[in-house]
Design a protein around this motif. Structure first.
Motif, short mmCIF file in Angstrom:
data_model
loop_
_atom_site.label_atom_id
_atom_site.label_comp_id
_atom_site.label_asym_id
_atom_site.label_seq_id
_atom_site.Cartn_x
_atom_site.Cartn_y
_atom_site.Cartn_z
N LYS A 1 78.14 -78.21 -50.01
CA LYS A 1 79.52 -78.13 -49.54
C LYS A 1 80.52 -78.25 -50.68
O LYS A 1 81.48 -77.47 -50.78
CB LYS A 1 79.79 -79.25 -48.51
N GLY A 2 80.27 -79.22 -51.56
CA GLY A 2 81.20 -79.42 -52.68
C GLY A 2 81.24 -78.22 -53.61
O GLY A 2 82.30 -77.80 -54.07
N THR A 3 80.06 -77.64 -53.86
CA THR A 3 79.98 -76.49 -54.77
C THR A 3 80.74 -75.30 -54.20
O THR A 3 81.55 -74.66 -54.89
CB THR A 3 78.51 -76.11 -55.02
N LEU A 4 80.47 -75.00 -52.91
CA LEU A 4 81.11 -73.83 -52.32
C LEU A 4 82.62 -74.05 -52.10
O LEU A 4 83.42 -73.13 -52.25
CB LEU A 4 80.42 -73.43 -51.01
N ASP A 5 83.00 -75.27 -51.75
CA ASP A 5 84.43 -75.56 -51.59
C ASP A 5 85.16 -75.33 -52.92
O ASP A 5 86.21 -74.69 -52.98
CB ASP A 5 84.63 -77.00 -51.12
N HIS A 6 84.54 -75.84 -54.00
CA HIS A 6 85.13 -75.61 -55.32
C HIS A 6 85.20 -74.12 -55.65
O HIS A 6 86.22 -73.62 -56.13
CB HIS A 6 84.31 -76.33 -56.41
N ALA A 7 84.11 -73.38 -55.36
CA ALA A 7 84.05 -71.95 -55.72
C ALA A 7 85.13 -71.18 -54.96
O ALA A 7 85.79 -70.31 -55.53
CB ALA A 7 82.67 -71.39 -55.42
N MET A 8 85.32 -71.48 -53.68
CA MET A 8 86.32 -70.76 -52.89
C MET A 8 87.73 -71.05 -53.40
O MET A 8 88.58 -70.17 -53.45
CB MET A 8 86.20 -71.13 -51.40
N LYS A 9 87.98 -72.30 -53.80
CA LYS A 9 89.29 -72.64 -54.37
C LYS A 9 89.50 -71.92 -55.69
O LYS A 9 90.60 -71.43 -55.99
CB LYS A 9 89.41 -74.15 -54.56
N ALA A 10 88.43 -71.82 -56.49
CA ALA A 10 88.55 -71.14 -57.78
C ALA A 10 88.80 -69.65 -57.58
O ALA A 10 89.51 -69.02 -58.35
CB ALA A 10 87.27 -71.35 -58.62
N LEU A 11 88.22 -69.09 -56.51
CA LEU A 11 88.35 -67.64 -56.29
C LEU A 11 89.65 -67.28 -55.59
O LEU A 11 90.26 -66.24 -55.87
CB LEU A 11 87.18 -67.12 -55.44
N PHE A 12 90.08 -68.11 -54.63
CA PHE A 12 91.20 -67.71 -53.78
C PHE A 12 92.45 -68.57 -53.94
O PHE A 12 93.47 -68.30 -53.32
CB PHE A 12 90.77 -67.71 -52.30
N THR B 1 66.61 -70.70 -44.96
CA THR B 1 67.33 -71.97 -45.16
C THR B 1 67.27 -72.80 -43.88
O THR B 1 67.24 -72.26 -42.78
CB THR B 1 68.81 -71.72 -45.54
N GLU B 2 67.23 -74.13 -44.05
CA GLU B 2 67.21 -75.03 -42.91
C GLU B 2 67.73 -76.39 -43.34
O GLU B 2 67.10 -77.02 -44.19
CB GLU B 2 65.77 -75.13 -42.36
N PRO B 3 68.83 -76.88 -42.84
CA PRO B 3 69.71 -76.16 -41.93
C PRO B 3 70.48 -75.03 -42.64
O PRO B 3 70.59 -75.00 -43.86
CB PRO B 3 70.68 -77.26 -41.46
N SER B 4 71.04 -74.13 -41.82
CA SER B 4 71.82 -73.01 -42.33
C SER B 4 73.26 -73.15 -41.86
O SER B 4 73.52 -73.79 -40.84
CB SER B 4 71.26 -71.68 -41.83
N ALA B 5 74.17 -72.52 -42.60
CA ALA B 5 75.58 -72.58 -42.19
C ALA B 5 76.29 -71.29 -42.55
O ALA B 5 75.90 -70.59 -43.49
CB ALA B 5 76.27 -73.76 -42.88
N ASP B 6 77.31 -70.98 -41.75
CA ASP B 6 78.27 -69.95 -42.14
C ASP B 6 79.51 -70.67 -42.65
O ASP B 6 79.92 -71.69 -42.10
CB ASP B 6 78.66 -69.08 -40.93
N VAL B 7 80.09 -70.13 -43.72
CA VAL B 7 81.26 -70.77 -44.32
C VAL B 7 82.51 -69.95 -44.01
O VAL B 7 82.52 -68.73 -44.19
CB VAL B 7 81.10 -70.91 -45.85
N GLN B 8 83.52 -70.63 -43.53
CA GLN B 8 84.81 -69.98 -43.32
C GLN B 8 85.82 -70.57 -44.30
O GLN B 8 85.71 -71.74 -44.68
CB GLN B 8 85.30 -70.23 -41.89
N ILE B 9 86.78 -69.73 -44.71
CA ILE B 9 87.88 -70.25 -45.51
C ILE B 9 89.18 -70.07 -44.72
O ILE B 9 89.28 -69.17 -43.88
CB ILE B 9 88.01 -69.56 -46.89
N SER B 10 90.15 -70.94 -44.99
CA SER B 10 91.44 -70.79 -44.33
C SER B 10 92.02 -69.44 -44.74
O SER B 10 91.86 -69.01 -45.88
CB SER B 10 92.38 -71.94 -44.73
N CYS B 11 92.66 -68.76 -43.78
CA CYS B 11 93.11 -67.38 -44.01
C CYS B 11 94.06 -67.31 -45.21
O CYS B 11 95.08 -68.01 -45.24
CB CYS B 11 93.78 -66.84 -42.75
#
Ligand code: PHE
Length: 353
Positions: free
Chosen positions: A234-245, A261-271
């Protein structure tokens, strides 16, 4: 008669000099008259002077020197006069004409976006991996925990290479439907820890529309080490999305399913268009779904452990993620038709120059 002979030579030298038109003629004249081997003056000195009786040598020498001086002066004048008017006119350049514009290449928006994503992870210490686009059933499906005949295979409509029915299923070739097979290729080559991003082209037999193309690109990520947790993901992807958008972008994770993957998740970002208030782009929800991820399934580690025993799920853990590059590029650059990314239309591409 000696006078006559020299007078005739001089006359000829003057006539030849008068006929000189351009630089090439000057050089030809120099060779013809002063050339060390075939030149006419050399001919005079080597044949006449040598053969002359001793008492005639002096006056012959004087005439010879006079003629040589004359020829040299003629040559100097001809060379100094420069090219003829006709020659100059033929080479004239109209400096008021516009120049020929040379087209400069530009990075394609897909490449640019892919590089941007990769560099966000490179800054976190990830290295870059690649794998083949023509892949075996084993790497694309079986080793990613899609067993033969498993219905999850139907979620990735696969383009297969023809005429391989006699091969064992695991060896049959297909166009990879995702970059995930490179997870397995990487782990087979390298014991943990692994931190790698895999940019690449993938293929699915999807009908083309404004947002789907049978060829598209993904960036895969894989992190394996001791004690890797879902919080790290979660921390890695949250950081990556902030860096990208942009740093004000928020992320949220929803339960999902992937065989590997188990568990698996879909990631959404605020529009990124309305900042989360709700708009047409996010169907008024304020959120945009962007990628899939999860903790590496122990069954995947079991396949890796066949070649690298260190992938023992009791000792290590890891997460993986995969994102669609076109979708991210379209959001970042406000592109509404995926097809414009593949059409090769210079009017579109020049906007990225
Ligand atoms: N390979 C998945 C897809 O193409 C994406 C994914 C990668 C999901 C890694 C989870 C982990 O849909």
């Amino acid at each position: 008669s000696l006078d006559k002979a020299f007078a005739a030579l001089e006359q000829q030298a003057r006539a030849d000099a008068a006929a000189i038109k351009g630089d090439e003629d000057v050089e030809a004249y120099r060779l013809q008259w002063l050339g060390r081997k075939q030149g006419r003056l050399n001919d005079v000195s080597s044949r006449w002077l040598k053969a002359a009786p001793a008492e005639a040598k002096k006056s012959l020498g004087q005439r010879f020197n006079a003629l040589k001086t004359t020829v040299e002066q003629l040559l100097e004048q001809a060379a100094g006069s420069g090219p003829s008017d006709a020659a100059l006119a033929a080479e004239a350049i109209d400096i008021t004409l516009p120049g020929t514009r040379r087209l400069l290449g530009a990075e394609h928006p897909i490449t640019r976006t892919m590089n941007e994503i990769v560099s966000v992870f490179a800054a976190l210490g990830y290295s870059v991996g690649v794998g083949p686009e023509v892949e075996t059933d084993f790497y694309n499906f079986e080793s990613m925990n899609f067993p033969p005949g498993h219905p999850a295979r139907d979620t990735q409509d696969t383009l297969v290479i023809a005429n391989q029915d006699r091969r064992p299923l695991r060896d049959r070739l297909l166009l990879r439907t995702h970059t995930s097979p490179v997870q397995m290729r990487t782990m087979e080559k390298q014991p943990p820890p692994v931190r790698i991003v895999i940019p690449g082209k993938v293929h699915r037999n999807d009908a083309q529309d404004a947002t789907h193309s049978p060829i598209f690109h993904q960036v895969e990520g894989l992190c394996v080490d001791t004690n890797i947790t879902f919080s790290d993901l979660k921390g890695t992807l949250d950081h990556a999305m902030k860096a990208l958008f942009g740093s004000s972008v928020k992320t949220r994770f929803f339960p999902s399913f992937f065989p590997f993957t188990e568990p698996s998740a879909d990631v959404q970002i605020s529009c990124i268009f309305c900042g989360g208030k709700g708009c047409r782009k996010c169907k008024q929800s304020g959120w945009i779904e962007l990628l899939g991820c999860g903790m590496v399934d122990p069954a995947v580690f079991a396949f890796a452990a066949e070649k690298q025993p260190a992938y023992d799920p009791k000792k290590i853990s890891g997460f993986a993620f995969g994102m669609g590059v076109e979708r991210i590029a379209m959001m970042k650059y406000g592109i509404s038709e995926i097809g414009s990314l593949f059409a090769g239309d210079m009017r579109f591409l020049n906007q990225f120059a």
